[in-house]
Design a protein around this motif. Structure first.
Motif, PDB file in Angstrom:
ATOM      1  N   SER A   1      -0.762  22.151  11.346  1.00 24.27           N
ATOM      2  CA  SER A   1       0.227  21.073  11.305  1.00 24.27           C
ATOM      3  C   SER A   1      -0.199  19.947  12.234  1.00 24.27           C
ATOM      4  O   SER A   1      -1.067  20.116  13.090  1.00 24.27           O
ATOM      5  CB  SER A   1       1.603  21.595  11.741  1.00 24.27           C
ATOM      6  N   VAL A   2       0.432  18.801  12.054  1.00 23.47           N
ATOM      7  CA  VAL A   2       0.184  17.664  12.931  1.00 23.47           C
ATOM      8  C   VAL A   2       0.602  18.017  14.358  1.00 23.47           C
ATOM      9  O   VAL A   2      -0.042  17.609  15.324  1.00 23.47           O
ATOM     10  CB  VAL A   2       0.937  16.418  12.420  1.00 23.47           C
ATOM     11  N   LYS A   3       1.656  18.802  14.489  1.00 23.96           N
ATOM     12  CA  LYS A   3       2.124  19.232  15.808  1.00 23.96           C
ATOM     13  C   LYS A   3       1.036  20.008  16.551  1.00 23.96           C
ATOM     14  O   LYS A   3       0.817  19.805  17.749  1.00 23.96           O
ATOM     15  CB  LYS A   3       3.382  20.086  15.657  1.00 23.96           C
ATOM     16  N   ASP A   4       0.330  20.878  15.846  1.00 27.38           N
ATOM     17  CA  ASP A   4      -0.758  21.651  16.465  1.00 27.38           C
ATOM     18  C   ASP A   4      -1.923  20.751  16.891  1.00 27.38           C
ATOM     19  O   ASP A   4      -2.496  20.924  17.959  1.00 27.38           O
ATOM     20  CB  ASP A   4      -1.263  22.731  15.507  1.00 27.38           C
ATOM     21  N   LEU A   5      -2.282  19.802  16.042  1.00 23.02           N
ATOM     22  CA  LEU A   5      -3.342  18.857  16.383  1.00 23.02           C
ATOM     23  C   LEU A   5      -2.940  18.006  17.582  1.00 23.02           C
ATOM     24  O   LEU A   5      -3.729  17.787  18.502  1.00 23.02           O
ATOM     25  CB  LEU A   5      -3.667  17.957  15.191  1.00 23.02           C
ATOM     26  N   ASN A   6      -1.694  17.568  17.588  1.00 22.78           N
ATOM     27  CA  ASN A   6      -1.181  16.774  18.709  1.00 22.78           C
ATOM     28  C   ASN A   6      -1.257  17.574  20.013  1.00 22.78           C
ATOM     29  O   ASN A   6      -1.668  17.050  21.055  1.00 22.78           O
ATOM     30  CB  ASN A   6       0.257  16.343  18.419  1.00 22.78           C
ATOM     31  N   ALA A   7      -0.902  18.836  19.969  1.00 17.23           N
ATOM     32  CA  ALA A   7      -0.955  19.688  21.162  1.00 17.23           C
ATOM     33  C   ALA A   7      -2.393  19.822  21.669  1.00 17.23           C
ATOM     34  O   ALA A   7      -2.644  19.769  22.877  1.00 17.23           O
ATOM     35  CB  ALA A   7      -0.370  21.059  20.857  1.00 17.23           C
ATOM     36  N   LYS A   8      -3.345  19.981  20.742  1.00 14.08           N
ATOM     37  CA  LYS A   8      -4.762  20.094  21.126  1.00 14.08           C
ATOM     38  C   LYS A   8      -5.240  18.808  21.801  1.00 14.08           C
ATOM     39  O   LYS A   8      -5.908  18.851  22.833  1.00 14.08           O
ATOM     40  CB  LYS A   8      -5.601  20.396  19.884  1.00 14.08           C
ATOM     41  N   LEU A   9      -4.879  17.658  21.246  1.00 11.45           N
ATOM     42  CA  LEU A   9      -5.286  16.378  21.835  1.00 11.45           C
ATOM     43  C   LEU A   9      -4.634  16.163  23.197  1.00 11.45           C
ATOM     44  O   LEU A   9      -5.262  15.643  24.117  1.00 11.45           O
ATOM     45  CB  LEU A   9      -4.959  15.220  20.900  1.00 11.45           C
TER      46      LEU A   9
END
Length: 61
Positions: free
Chosen positions: A43-51
């Motif tokens: 999800s975008v939420k997971d990518l956002n957390a990684k960044l």
């Protein structure tokens, strides 16, 4: 384009961007290579957390 030696580097030059947009493009290029390349993000939420984790880590140094 301005060139600068980064502290601790052995003669490697870093190009300094001329515009704010170039700085943004450079940041995302580095982030892509160092943090998100070949990752799987459901999800975008997971990518956002990684960044956010990557950004927190690099700004501490």
């Amino acid at each position: 384009m301005a060139l600068m030696l980064r502290e601790g580097d052995r003669g490697e030059l870093e190009r300094l961007p001329r515009s704010p947009m170039n700085l943004v493009v450079s940041w995302f290029s580095i982030a892509e290579r160092q943090a998100i390349h070949r990752g799987t993000y459901p999800s975008v939420k997971d990518l956002n957390a990684k960044l956010r984790t990557y950004t927190s880590r690099i700004t501490r140094h």
